[in-house]
Write an enzyme that holds these catalytic residues in place. Structure first.
Site, PDB file in Angstrom:
ATOM      1  N   CYS A 255       0.852  -1.194   0.000  1.00  0.00           N
ATOM      2  CA  CYS A 255       0.000   0.000   0.000  1.00  0.00           C
ATOM      3  C   CYS A 255       0.887   1.242   0.000  1.00  0.00           C
ATOM      4  O   CYS A 255       2.124   1.143   0.061  1.00  0.00           O
ATOM      5  CB  CYS A 255      -0.860  -0.019   1.259  1.00  0.00           C
ATOM      6  SG  CYS A 255       0.171  -0.127   2.741  1.00  0.00           S
TER       7      CYS A 255
ATOM      8  N   HIS B  84       4.892  -5.614   8.750  1.00  0.00           N
ATOM      9  CA  HIS B  84       4.783  -7.009   9.165  1.00  0.00           C
ATOM     10  C   HIS B  84       4.961  -7.967   7.994  1.00  0.00           C
ATOM     11  O   HIS B  84       4.033  -8.651   7.587  1.00  0.00           O
ATOM     12  CB  HIS B  84       3.435  -7.235   9.857  1.00  0.00           C
ATOM     13  CG  HIS B  84       3.420  -6.676  11.247  1.00  0.00           C
ATOM     14  ND1 HIS B  84       2.267  -6.336  11.903  1.00  0.00           N
ATOM     15  CD2 HIS B  84       4.425  -6.391  12.102  1.00  0.00           C
ATOM     16  CE1 HIS B  84       2.572  -5.857  13.099  1.00  0.00           C
ATOM     17  NE2 HIS B  84       3.870  -5.880  13.234  1.00  0.00           N
TER      18      HIS B  84
ATOM     19  N   GLU C 211       0.815  -0.279  16.118  1.00  0.00           N
ATOM     20  CA  GLU C 211       0.052   0.907  15.711  1.00  0.00           C
ATOM     21  C   GLU C 211      -0.914   1.332  16.814  1.00  0.00           C
ATOM     22  O   GLU C 211      -1.047   2.519  17.119  1.00  0.00           O
ATOM     23  CB  GLU C 211      -0.729   0.615  14.414  1.00  0.00           C
ATOM     24  CG  GLU C 211      -1.479   1.848  13.947  1.00  0.00           C
ATOM     25  CD  GLU C 211      -2.511   1.542  12.863  1.00  0.00           C
ATOM     26  OE1 GLU C 211      -2.191   0.793  11.928  1.00  0.00           O
ATOM     27  OE2 GLU C 211      -3.644   2.056  12.989  1.00  0.00           O
TER      28      GLU C 211
ATOM     29  N   CYS D 278       3.108   6.035   8.634  1.00  0.00           N
ATOM     30  CA  CYS D 278       2.167   6.196   7.522  1.00  0.00           C
ATOM     31  C   CYS D 278       1.257   7.403   7.779  1.00  0.00           C
ATOM     32  O   CYS D 278       0.733   7.567   8.894  1.00  0.00           O
ATOM     33  CB  CYS D 278       1.330   4.931   7.388  1.00  0.00           C
ATOM     34  SG  CYS D 278       0.093   5.095   6.105  1.00  0.00           S
TER      35      CYS D 278
ATOM     36  N   SER E 108       0.623  -9.929  10.652  1.00  0.00           N
ATOM     37  CA  SER E 108       0.019  -8.799   9.940  1.00  0.00           C
ATOM     38  C   SER E 108      -1.480  -8.729  10.233  1.00  0.00           C
ATOM     39  O   SER E 108      -2.235  -9.653   9.911  1.00  0.00           O
ATOM     40  CB  SER E 108       0.272  -8.962   8.440  1.00  0.00           C
ATOM     41  OG  SER E 108      -0.642  -8.194   7.707  1.00  0.00           O
TER      42      SER E 108
ATOM     43  N   ASN F  71      -3.869  -6.701   8.944  1.00  0.00           N
ATOM     44  CA  ASN F  71      -4.784  -6.623   7.799  1.00  0.00           C
ATOM     45  C   ASN F  71      -4.884  -7.961   7.086  1.00  0.00           C
ATOM     46  O   ASN F  71      -5.942  -8.337   6.592  1.00  0.00           O
ATOM     47  CB  ASN F  71      -4.388  -5.474   6.872  1.00  0.00           C
ATOM     48  CG  ASN F  71      -3.164  -5.775   6.041  1.00  0.00           C
ATOM     49  OD1 ASN F  71      -3.274  -6.350   4.963  1.00  0.00           O
ATOM     50  ND2 ASN F  71      -1.983  -5.419   6.515  1.00  0.00           N
TER      51      ASN F  71
ATOM     52  N   CYS G  21      -7.835   2.724   6.888  1.00  0.00           N
ATOM     53  CA  CYS G  21      -7.160   3.380   5.772  1.00  0.00           C
ATOM     54  C   CYS G  21      -7.724   2.880   4.444  1.00  0.00           C
ATOM     55  O   CYS G  21      -8.423   1.864   4.393  1.00  0.00           O
ATOM     56  CB  CYS G  21      -5.654   3.143   5.844  1.00  0.00           C
ATOM     57  SG  CYS G  21      -5.201   1.467   5.397  1.00  0.00           S
TER      58      CYS G  21
ATOM     59  N   HIS H   3      -0.718  -4.474  19.295  1.00  0.00           N
ATOM     60  CA  HIS H   3      -0.178  -4.106  17.983  1.00  0.00           C
ATOM     61  C   HIS H   3       0.540  -2.760  18.092  1.00  0.00           C
ATOM     62  O   HIS H   3       0.040  -1.842  18.744  1.00  0.00           O
ATOM     63  CB  HIS H   3      -1.340  -4.030  16.984  1.00  0.00           C
ATOM     64  CG  HIS H   3      -0.899  -3.936  15.563  1.00  0.00           C
ATOM     65  ND1 HIS H   3      -0.438  -2.758  15.016  1.00  0.00           N
ATOM     66  CD2 HIS H   3      -0.847  -4.848  14.570  1.00  0.00           C
ATOM     67  CE1 HIS H   3      -0.131  -2.965  13.743  1.00  0.00           C
ATOM     68  NE2 HIS H   3      -0.367  -4.229  13.454  1.00  0.00           N
TER      69      HIS H   3
END
Ligand code: SF4
Length: 420
Positions: free
Chosen positions: A54, A84, A179, A149, A313, A315, A284, A177
């Protein structure tokens, strides 16, 4: 979002790049979510319209390799995994970058070893306010190679805005996580904040909003996930929700709607936004696009699914979750895990353990119809296209169809030349 990043060529690929380029040229607004079909005769590989690197990941990779190019004589550290994906992280390590922490925050290299002239790269997930301060107190400049990001920063900004308007910030995310740890840290510097993981925890929180359970239970249940000085009776009167950028869109919406109705029930009808901030989710674009493309892939139907990505990961794990609801799904980190058509190693996302499954490749279609066996493929936002290429060609090889691959790409080449 149209920016082209300067990332090493070995992350690009022949098969997937050809397909993606052809689809992009013929659908510039990215509206057509139907999968791309690679026809190998009695096998059809259906590849999701959107997946792979991305904006934020390409941005992070460009910055990390630039840091290497620009600083041949300096020590370069990454706070923790940049993204990740084990292959990307291993390549950075092989070029001399060292990781200061594991993804769970445990130390690998003591910060006391850092010197002001060292380069420290902040990963795409961002980092905590405390970490930025710590690095700066050691004389380390954190801006030049900060790969946070912009979509993560957007969540921090939204949190700040909510805090300024007097809302308590409810973060829907995985507390461990990187983030979410970073977002929690930035949010709590603006307002009382709490992290909830899923719908079950939203229901727990609802009990505290409606004062059905005691504050003591709150502190016990959400230990480590509420900001210092949090007082449930005071801080659950006005709330706003933000999300880790990579959560499951449907769950995020369900949680927001649920909490909104809980606030209305408990506090009575009120002006819009009085008790519950009326905002959109903070997922996102890549998470939304990849999940939408996966729904379209599942709608096209298939007999087995392979999802490629790093095991940690977020996502990618959500793509797996969606697939598993419909058909046998295997979460692999690379082609090496597909040992044969009989044996596959994969992450069982329920137990969190890597396991070996046998006779995984279907002998016939699930719908009982004649026709090719349909293999669905997608990948996470941190997965290089080159890795998906290797999975596709490895699978074609196991099926004795490797020679058919070039012919199968012909429709995409034609599409490319037509749109040129
Ligand atoms: S998945 Fe989204 S938030 Fe994460 S790096 Fe990619 S674009 Fe940024």
């Amino acid at each position: 979002m149209a920016r082209e990043f300067d990332i090493p060529l070995f992350y690009r690929s022949e098969i997937i790049s050809t397909i993606k380029k052809a689809r992009k040229e013929s659908d510039r607004y990215r509206k057509d979510l139907s999968p791309s079909s690679v026809n190998l005769g009695n096998i059809e590989i259906r590849i999701a319209r959107h997946f792979g690197f991305c904006f934020g990941v390409e941005n992070a990779i460009e910055i990390a390799y630039r840091a290497l190019d620009e600083n041949p004589d300096k020590r370069i550290f990454l706070l923790s995994e940049m993204i990740h994906n084990p292959h990307v992280n291993e390549d950075l390590i092989s070029r001399g970058i060292r990781f200061l922490m594991r993804t769970d925050g445990t130390s690998l290299i003591p910060f006391s070893e850092l010197k002001p002239e060292d380069i420290v790269i902040v990963p795409a997930f961002g980092t905590t306010v405390e970490m930025f301060k710590d690095l700066e107190s050691r004389g380390i400049e954190t801006r030049t190679y900060n790969t946070t990001c912009p979509f993560v920063e957007k969540v921090w900004n939204r949190s700040e805005q909510l805090g300024q308007k007097g809302y308590t910030i409810v973060i829907h995310g995985r507390a461990k996580h990187e983030e979410t740890r970073a977002t929690f840290s930035h949010a709590r510097s603006s307002a009382p904040s709490i992290v909830i993981q899923d719908m079950a925890e939203a229901r727990e929180l609802a009990d505290f909003i409606s004062e059905k359970r005691s504050p003591e239970e709150f502190f016990d249940h959400f230990q480590g996930r509420y900001s210092p000085g949090f007082e449930p009776a005071r801080d659950l009167q006005r709330i706003g929700v933000v999300n880790q950028t990579t959560m499951l869109a449907t769950e995020t919406h369900e949680i927001s709607e649920f909490l909104k109705s809980v606030m209305a029930d408990h506090f009575g009808a009120s002006e819009p936004g009085e008790r519950f901030a009326d905002t959109r989710d903070t997922l996102c674009y890549a998470t939304s696009e990849n999940q939408q493309a996966l729904y379209a892939l599942l709608e096209s139907d298939g007999d087995v699914a392979i999802i490629v990505g790093g095991y940690n990961s977020s996502n990618t794990s959500h793509l797996v979750e969606l697939c598993e609801r419909q058909l046998p799904t295997f979460y692999v980190k690379d082609e090496g895990e597909i040992r044969s058509l009989q044996e596959i190693q994969h992450l069982d996302s329920h137990s969190g353990k890597v396991k070996l499954s046998h006779d995984w490749f279907p002998a016939r279609r699930r719908d009982g119809k004649e026709g090719p066996i349909r293999v669905l493929i997608s990948a996470g936002a941190s997965c290089p296209d080159a890795l998906v290429d290797r999975v596709v060609s490895h699978l074609a090889g196991l099926l004795g169809k490797k020679d058919h691959l070039q012919d199968a790409l012909e429709p995409f080449r034609k599409l490319l030349s037509e749109s040129a």
